[in-house]
Design an enzyme around this catalytic site. Structure first.
Site, PDB file in Angstrom:
ATOM      1  N   SER A 124       0.838  -1.204   0.000  1.00 47.73           N
ATOM      2  CA  SER A 124       0.000   0.000   0.000  1.00 47.73           C
ATOM      3  C   SER A 124       0.869   1.248   0.000  1.00 47.73           C
ATOM      4  O   SER A 124       1.985   1.241   0.541  1.00 47.73           O
ATOM      5  CB  SER A 124      -0.844  -0.038   1.275  1.00 47.73           C
ATOM      6  OG  SER A 124      -1.393   1.216   1.534  1.00 47.73           O
ATOM      7  N   THR A 126       0.511   3.428   1.877  1.00 47.84           N
ATOM      8  CA  THR A 126       0.682   3.769   3.290  1.00 47.84           C
ATOM      9  C   THR A 126       2.137   3.567   3.749  1.00 47.84           C
ATOM     10  O   THR A 126       2.573   4.198   4.706  1.00 47.84           O
ATOM     11  CB  THR A 126      -0.311   2.954   4.163  1.00 47.84           C
ATOM     12  OG1 THR A 126      -0.382   3.539   5.443  1.00 47.84           O
ATOM     13  CG2 THR A 126       0.082   1.507   4.295  1.00 47.84           C
ATOM     14  N   TYR A 148      -1.695  -1.229  10.933  1.00 45.82           N
ATOM     15  CA  TYR A 148      -1.970  -1.776   9.596  1.00 45.82           C
ATOM     16  C   TYR A 148      -0.783  -1.512   8.672  1.00 45.82           C
ATOM     17  O   TYR A 148      -0.261  -2.414   8.010  1.00 45.82           O
ATOM     18  CB  TYR A 148      -3.255  -1.157   9.017  1.00 45.82           C
ATOM     19  CG  TYR A 148      -3.382  -1.374   7.521  1.00 45.82           C
ATOM     20  CD1 TYR A 148      -3.657  -2.636   7.007  1.00 45.82           C
ATOM     21  CD2 TYR A 148      -3.187  -0.314   6.615  1.00 45.82           C
ATOM     22  CE1 TYR A 148      -3.747  -2.841   5.640  1.00 45.82           C
ATOM     23  CE2 TYR A 148      -3.284  -0.519   5.252  1.00 45.82           C
ATOM     24  CZ  TYR A 148      -3.557  -1.780   4.765  1.00 45.82           C
ATOM     25  OH  TYR A 148      -3.630  -1.988   3.417  1.00 45.82           O
ATOM     26  N   LYS A 152       2.194  -3.972   6.609  1.00 52.09           N
ATOM     27  CA  LYS A 152       2.583  -3.943   5.190  1.00 52.09           C
ATOM     28  C   LYS A 152       4.098  -3.780   5.067  1.00 52.09           C
ATOM     29  O   LYS A 152       4.754  -4.456   4.261  1.00 52.09           O
ATOM     30  CB  LYS A 152       1.872  -2.798   4.456  1.00 52.09           C
ATOM     31  CG  LYS A 152       0.380  -2.998   4.314  1.00 52.09           C
ATOM     32  CD  LYS A 152       0.060  -4.176   3.391  1.00 52.09           C
ATOM     33  CE  LYS A 152      -1.395  -4.521   3.340  1.00 52.09           C
ATOM     34  NZ  LYS A 152      -1.699  -5.821   2.766  1.00 52.09           N
ATOM     35  N   LEU A 199     -13.499   7.240   1.546  1.00 57.21           N
ATOM     36  CA  LEU A 199     -14.266   8.308   0.911  1.00 57.21           C
ATOM     37  C   LEU A 199     -15.311   7.804  -0.087  1.00 57.21           C
ATOM     38  O   LEU A 199     -16.480   8.175  -0.005  1.00 57.21           O
ATOM     39  CB  LEU A 199     -13.295   9.276   0.217  1.00 57.21           C
ATOM     40  CG  LEU A 199     -13.954  10.458  -0.481  1.00 57.21           C
ATOM     41  CD1 LEU A 199     -14.674  11.347   0.518  1.00 57.21           C
ATOM     42  CD2 LEU A 199     -12.914  11.268  -1.263  1.00 57.21           C
TER      43      LEU A 199
HETATM   44  P1  NAD Z   1     -10.905  -7.089   1.404  1.00 54.31           P
HETATM   45  O1  NAD Z   1     -11.051  -7.073   2.891  1.00 54.31           O
HETATM   46  O2  NAD Z   1     -12.099  -6.810   0.568  1.00 54.31           O
HETATM   47  O3  NAD Z   1     -10.282  -8.486   0.938  1.00 54.31           O
HETATM   48  C1  NAD Z   1      -9.386  -9.220   1.736  1.00 54.31           C
HETATM   49  C2  NAD Z   1      -9.880 -10.665   1.774  1.00 54.31           C
HETATM   50  O4  NAD Z   1      -8.978 -11.440   2.558  1.00 54.31           O
HETATM   51  C3  NAD Z   1     -11.269 -10.803   2.402  1.00 54.31           C
HETATM   52  O5  NAD Z   1     -12.073 -11.569   1.528  1.00 54.31           O
HETATM   53  C4  NAD Z   1     -11.003 -11.531   3.711  1.00 54.31           C
HETATM   54  O6  NAD Z   1     -12.090 -12.353   4.085  1.00 54.31           O
HETATM   55  C5  NAD Z   1      -9.743 -12.314   3.384  1.00 54.31           C
HETATM   56  N1  NAD Z   1      -8.895 -12.643   4.548  1.00 54.31           N
HETATM   57  C6  NAD Z   1      -8.412 -11.797   5.486  1.00 54.31           C
HETATM   58  N2  NAD Z   1      -7.647 -12.482   6.358  1.00 54.31           N
HETATM   59  C7  NAD Z   1      -7.652 -13.776   5.958  1.00 54.31           C
HETATM   60  C8  NAD Z   1      -7.035 -14.967   6.456  1.00 54.31           C
HETATM   61  N3  NAD Z   1      -6.308 -14.976   7.588  1.00 54.31           N
HETATM   62  N4  NAD Z   1      -7.245 -16.119   5.789  1.00 54.31           N
HETATM   63  C9  NAD Z   1      -8.000 -16.153   4.658  1.00 54.31           C
HETATM   64  N5  NAD Z   1      -8.603 -15.067   4.149  1.00 54.31           N
HETATM   65  C10 NAD Z   1      -8.425 -13.888   4.802  1.00 54.31           C
HETATM   66  O7  NAD Z   1      -9.737  -6.064   1.059  1.00 54.31           O
HETATM   67  P2  NAD Z   1      -9.272  -5.498  -0.365  1.00 54.31           P
HETATM   68  O8  NAD Z   1      -9.644  -4.067  -0.420  1.00 54.31           O
HETATM   69  O9  NAD Z   1      -9.690  -6.409  -1.434  1.00 54.31           O
HETATM   70  O10 NAD Z   1      -7.696  -5.543  -0.168  1.00 54.31           O
HETATM   71  C11 NAD Z   1      -6.917  -6.643  -0.608  1.00 54.31           C
HETATM   72  C12 NAD Z   1      -5.480  -6.418  -0.168  1.00 54.31           C
HETATM   73  O11 NAD Z   1      -5.018  -5.167  -0.692  1.00 54.31           O
HETATM   74  C13 NAD Z   1      -5.304  -6.333   1.342  1.00 54.31           C
HETATM   75  O12 NAD Z   1      -4.084  -6.968   1.676  1.00 54.31           O
HETATM   76  C14 NAD Z   1      -5.206  -4.843   1.596  1.00 54.31           C
HETATM   77  O13 NAD Z   1      -4.458  -4.550   2.753  1.00 54.31           O
HETATM   78  C15 NAD Z   1      -4.495  -4.367   0.351  1.00 54.31           C
HETATM   79  N6  NAD Z   1      -4.753  -2.944   0.052  1.00 54.31           N
HETATM   80  C16 NAD Z   1      -6.043  -2.501  -0.054  1.00 54.31           C
HETATM   81  C17 NAD Z   1      -6.284  -1.146  -0.288  1.00 54.31           C
HETATM   82  C18 NAD Z   1      -7.690  -0.616  -0.361  1.00 54.31           C
HETATM   83  O14 NAD Z   1      -7.879   0.596  -0.223  1.00 54.31           O
HETATM   84  N7  NAD Z   1      -8.707  -1.444  -0.605  1.00 54.31           N
HETATM   85  C19 NAD Z   1      -5.210  -0.254  -0.448  1.00 54.31           C
HETATM   86  C20 NAD Z   1      -3.914  -0.745  -0.373  1.00 54.31           C
HETATM   87  C21 NAD Z   1      -3.693  -2.102  -0.123  1.00 54.31           C
HETATM   88  N1  UFG Z   2     -12.285  11.558   3.635  1.00 50.48           N
HETATM   89  C1  UFG Z   2     -13.277  12.441   3.994  1.00 50.48           C
HETATM   90  N2  UFG Z   2     -14.441  11.933   4.489  1.00 50.48           N
HETATM   91  C2  UFG Z   2     -14.668  10.601   4.628  1.00 50.48           C
HETATM   92  C3  UFG Z   2     -13.648   9.702   4.264  1.00 50.48           C
HETATM   93  C4  UFG Z   2     -12.459  10.214   3.767  1.00 50.48           C
HETATM   94  O1  UFG Z   2     -13.112  13.664   3.879  1.00 50.48           O
HETATM   95  O2  UFG Z   2     -15.758  10.212   5.110  1.00 50.48           O
HETATM   96  C5  UFG Z   2     -11.029  12.094   3.047  1.00 50.48           C
HETATM   97  C6  UFG Z   2      -9.780  11.764   3.850  1.00 50.48           C
HETATM   98  O3  UFG Z   2      -9.558  12.743   4.848  1.00 50.48           O
HETATM   99  C7  UFG Z   2      -8.719  11.753   2.748  1.00 50.48           C
HETATM  100  C8  UFG Z   2      -9.462  11.244   1.513  1.00 50.48           C
HETATM  101  O4  UFG Z   2     -10.850  11.476   1.790  1.00 50.48           O
HETATM  102  O5  UFG Z   2      -8.262  13.059   2.486  1.00 50.48           O
HETATM  103  C9  UFG Z   2      -9.257   9.764   1.245  1.00 50.48           C
HETATM  104  O6  UFG Z   2      -9.566   9.019   2.415  1.00 50.48           O
HETATM  105  P1  UFG Z   2      -9.751   7.419   2.391  1.00 50.48           P
HETATM  106  O7  UFG Z   2     -10.108   7.015   3.776  1.00 50.48           O
HETATM  107  O8  UFG Z   2     -10.678   7.040   1.304  1.00 50.48           O
HETATM  108  O9  UFG Z   2      -8.307   6.891   1.957  1.00 50.48           O
HETATM  109  P2  UFG Z   2      -6.879   7.104   2.634  1.00 50.48           P
HETATM  110  O10 UFG Z   2      -6.022   7.790   1.615  1.00 50.48           O
HETATM  111  O11 UFG Z   2      -6.981   7.736   3.956  1.00 50.48           O
HETATM  112  O12 UFG Z   2      -6.387   5.612   2.871  1.00 50.48           O
HETATM  113  C10 UFG Z   2      -6.595   4.546   1.940  1.00 50.48           C
HETATM  114  C11 UFG Z   2      -6.713   3.233   2.710  1.00 50.48           C
HETATM  115  C12 UFG Z   2      -5.413   2.921   3.384  1.00 50.48           C
HETATM  116  C13 UFG Z   2      -4.317   2.887   2.350  1.00 50.48           C
HETATM  117  C14 UFG Z   2      -4.266   4.188   1.592  1.00 50.48           C
HETATM  118  C15 UFG Z   2      -3.254   4.122   0.480  1.00 50.48           C
HETATM  119  O13 UFG Z   2      -7.750   3.328   3.696  1.00 50.48           O
HETATM  120  O14 UFG Z   2      -5.486   1.654   3.990  1.00 50.48           O
HETATM  121  O15 UFG Z   2      -5.544   4.477   1.023  1.00 50.48           O
HETATM  122  O16 UFG Z   2      -3.475   3.013  -0.308  1.00 50.48           O
HETATM  123  F1  UFG Z   2      -3.148   2.677   2.969  1.00 50.48           F
END
Ligand code: NAD
Ligand code: UFG
Length: 337
Positions: A124, A126, A148, A152, A199
């Protein structure tokens, strides 16, 4: 040979499965449904008309995982499974460290045991913490501010050590920026439980009348309009990056890191306006206090992904907003609809 997908029922996993099945790849999927629904997998079958093997397995159950890899001709893995909510990770750090890190260690041990030393890992943006400047390149210093993000970063370091100890591995670390949107069919999408943290799911629920008003967390950031700037990427573009990463991993060994973003930063207000334009629906919002831990700006320089993987994002912000609303409209209560 088959590709193991961990966390395939989740938001990004389900979209990635569609791209891989459409590309004719054989998939074996594990998920424990701790943050997803079996229905997502049915929808993947419906979109693609293709089948795959599924096992309800927790990565913490190493024996069950061993059996899946041993019996299914796995030669590579795309590793999505993990917990992802920043706030929850601060409240429940042990849950996050155990699930994400122990789960990944179990997975890597089992993959190594059966010679499946090819993995694409979901990292991520992050891991860049509060970047000193934007756009961010892969060589920026790494840091995090919550458990979290720490998981990562630790997993990235574990993967590096695994490669250093055994150069037969091929490891791609994809650092996602902000995935949003949904498949064009409207059959799969993001299905957050309870009040959305992010968001786009929040805006979508305001548009659908499920929530009254969006709270914009602060308008005094050091950005053109004062609201936070992020790099939003269509989940289908993100899914396609995994296909490119696996194709590369099949030809080379090594460990490499890629920013997966569009390279364009949009503010919260930009997104509100793009959403209104794409859907014709007015989004009620109010400005509230900053959310602790949020940063001014975060967007990628995605040049390396283009040069090395041959990947770039194709959907624009209006596509992302339109597709996210299309999913919401067709599934007002997500997969429970
Ligand atoms: P998600 O929660 O929709 O999908 C993750 C899946 O993993 C879920 O289906 C959950 O049931 C499964 N899971 C979790 N722990 C498990 C375990 N111990 N054994 C088996 N299954 C398990 O999340 P997503 O948004 O699809 O994200 C996928 C990956 O990408 C994650 O690793 C997340 O950290 C990473 N990521 C997501 C975002 C985002 O904004 N969505 C951003 C950056 C990175
Ligand atoms: N925001 C609002 N109102 C809301 C939600 C979000 O104003 O109700 C704003 C936040 O302050 C930020 C922007 O919208 O400025 C985006 O916020 P998100 O929560 O959608 O996303 P972030 O960038 O904070 O974080 C996301 C994931 C993290 C990941 C990161 C980078 O939640 O896990 O993107 O991939 F690490």
């Amino acid at each position: 040979m088959a590709i193991l997908i961990t966390g395939g029922a989740g938001y990004i996993g389900s979209h990635t499965m569609v791209e891989f099945l459409n590309a004719g790849r054989e998939l074996v999927v594990v998920d424990n449904f701790m943050n997803s629904k079996p229905e997502a997998l049915e929808r993947v079958r419906k979109i693609t008309g293709k089948d795959f093997k599924f096992f309800q397995v927790d990565l913490l159950d190493k024996e069950a995982l061993d059996k899946v890899v041993r019996e299914n001709n796995i030669d590579s893995c795309i590793h999505f499974a993990g917990l992802k909510a920043v706030g929850e990770s601060c409240a429940k750090p042990m849950l996050y460290y155990h699930n994400n890190i122990t789960g990944t260690l179990n997975l890597c041990e089992v993959l190594a045991k059966y010679g499946a030393k090819r993995i694409v890992f979901s990292s991520s943006a992050t891991v860049y913490g509060n970047p000193a400047s934007v756009p961010i390149t892969e060589d920026f210093p790494l840091s995090t501010t919550n458990p979290y993000g720490e998981t990562k970063l630790m997993i990235e370091r574990i993967l590096k050590d695994i490669y250093n100890a055994d150069n037969e591995w091929s490891i791609s670390v994809l650092r996602y920026f902000n995935p949003i949107g949904a498949h064009k069919s409207g059959l799969i999408g993001e299905d957050p439980q309870g009040i959305p943290n992010n968001l786009l799911p929040y805006i979508t629920q305001v548009a659908a009348g499920r929530r009254e008003c969006l709270s914009i967390f602060g308008n005094d950031y050091n950005t053109p309009d004062g609201t936070g700037v992020r790099d939003y990427i269509h989940v289908v573009d993100l899914a396609r990056a995994h296909l490119k990463a696996i194709e590369l991993a099949e030809t080379v060994t090594g460990i490499d890191y890629f920013n997966i973003g569009t390279g364009v930063g949009y503010s919260v207000l930009d997104i509100v306006h793009a959403y209104e334009k794409a859907t014709g629906i007015k989004i009620n919002y109010k400005i509230t206090a900053r959310r602790p831990g949020d940063i001014d700006e975060c967007y990628a320089n995605p040049k390396k992904a283009y040069e090395v993987l041959g990947w770039k994002a194709e959907n624009n912000i209006e596509d992302m907003c339109r597709d996210s609303y299309n999913w919401q409209r067709q599934n007002p209560n997500g997969y429970d609809s």
